[in-house]
Design a protein around this motif. Structure first.
Motif, PDB file in Angstrom:
ATOM      1  N   ARG A 116       0.808  -1.217   0.000  1.00  0.00           N
ATOM      2  CA  ARG A 116       0.000   0.000   0.000  1.00  0.00           C
ATOM      3  C   ARG A 116       0.848   1.278   0.000  1.00  0.00           C
ATOM      4  NH1 ARG A 116      -4.145  -0.390  -2.316  1.00  0.00           N
ATOM      5  NH2 ARG A 116      -4.908   1.497  -1.303  1.00  0.00           N
ATOM      6  N   THR A 120      -0.052   5.586   0.635  1.00  0.00           N
ATOM      7  CA  THR A 120      -0.024   6.120   1.992  1.00  0.00           C
ATOM      8  C   THR A 120       0.623   7.494   2.025  1.00  0.00           C
ATOM      9  OG1 THR A 120       2.105   5.043   2.446  1.00  0.00           O
ATOM     10  CG2 THR A 120       0.118   3.811   3.006  1.00  0.00           C
ATOM     11  N   ASP A 130      -6.620   1.235   3.062  1.00  0.00           N
ATOM     12  CA  ASP A 130      -5.380   0.462   2.966  1.00  0.00           C
ATOM     13  C   ASP A 130      -5.515  -0.852   3.739  1.00  0.00           C
ATOM     14  OD1 ASP A 130      -4.056   2.432   1.468  1.00  0.00           O
ATOM     15  OD2 ASP A 130      -3.433   3.490   3.277  1.00  0.00           O
TER      16      ASP A 130
END
Length: 267
Positions: A116, A120, A130
């Motif tokens: 992810r 982020t 996420d």
């Protein structure tokens, strides 16, 4: 760009046009294979096969922007690969390469959550989305029972599933995998490739992988690329068999391809 398959319109996920791959230094250029052309559409599993040293991994790494092409075009969503920023490309392509992990002390869920990173903030804080994508990847690869184990506790086959889950968590339309069945026995090779096919068809992701398991790939893949230094060929396995392309892979004095069984025989 769109293709119509069985009256279902699907987008092209990748376009390769007259691609030359290899290595370049200041004084010398080494061409591994040239004139490679093929298109991949959404939701299909495709294998790159060929003899040892022909450039399967080189091709995959070139498509994944790990190393530069020598010439030709690599197009994603109609745009040349080189025009994408690193961050934008990370939302288009996920990679599972043969390099070992920098550390195996992470838990399974921590490693998968690293997929992810393109989404982020600079602190790497996971959002609700996420965490949900990470959970979905774990469920899709069926490793719920492993998620709190440390990676060093896993078998080769389990770790391979975890790496695939990390690529799934990255949530890209195109997944590239280099020799995902290495070190696995026949049962687990088939199990893993069936899983990849299920993922491609269920999620509409395009999955391209390199393999030495030609006979298994013939039975499970939607498309195959037989890579040669010159005149690489691409198509459905049944088409490639009909056109006798597998017969040309190995010297016929020792190995012969049986088109009826789709397997190689020792002479």
């Amino acid at each position: 760009m769109k293709l119509e398959t069985n009256n279902i319109v699907k987008e092209k996920a990748l376009e390769i046009k007259n691609l030359n791959i290899g290595y370049k230094s200041k004084k010398h250029e080494t061409v591994v294979a040239h004139g490679i052309s093929f298109d991949l559409i959404q939701g299909e599993l495709t294998a790159i096969v060929g003899i040892n040293g022909i450039g399967k991994s080189t091709l995959l790494r070139t498509i994944g922007a790990v190393q530069p092409k020598l010439s030709g075009a690599i197009m994603i969503d109609g745009k040349e690969l080189s025009t994408y920023s690193t961050l934008h490309l990370a939302s288009k392509i996920s990679l599972v390469l043969t390099e070992g992990l920098a550390t195996k002390n992470l838990s399974v869920i921590e490693l998968i959550a690293l997929g992810r990173q393109p989404y982020t903030n600079w602190l790497g804080t996971l959002s609700v989305q996420d965490k949900e994508k990470t959970k979905e990847a774990i469920q899709l690869v069926e490793i719920e029972a492993l998620q709190h184990k440390r990676c060093y506790e896993l078998s080769d086959g389990q770790l391979q599933r975890v790496l695939i889950a990390r690529a799934l968590a990255q949530d890209t339309p195109l997944m590239l995998l280099d020799e995902p069945t290495t070190h696995l026995d026949l049962y687990h090779k088939v199990q893993l490739l069936k899983l990849l096919k299920h993922i491609a068809h269920k999620t509409n992701k395009t999955i391209l992988f390199t393999t030495h398991e030609i006979e298994v790939a013939i039975q499970l893949c939607d498309k195959m690329l037989i890579l040669n230094k010159e005149n690489s060929v691409f198509g459905q396995p049944c088409e490639l068999i009909k056109e006798a392309h597998f017969e040309k892979l190995f010297p016929t004095d020792m190995i012969q391809f049986d088109a009826n069984s789709g397997s190689f025989k020792i002479k």
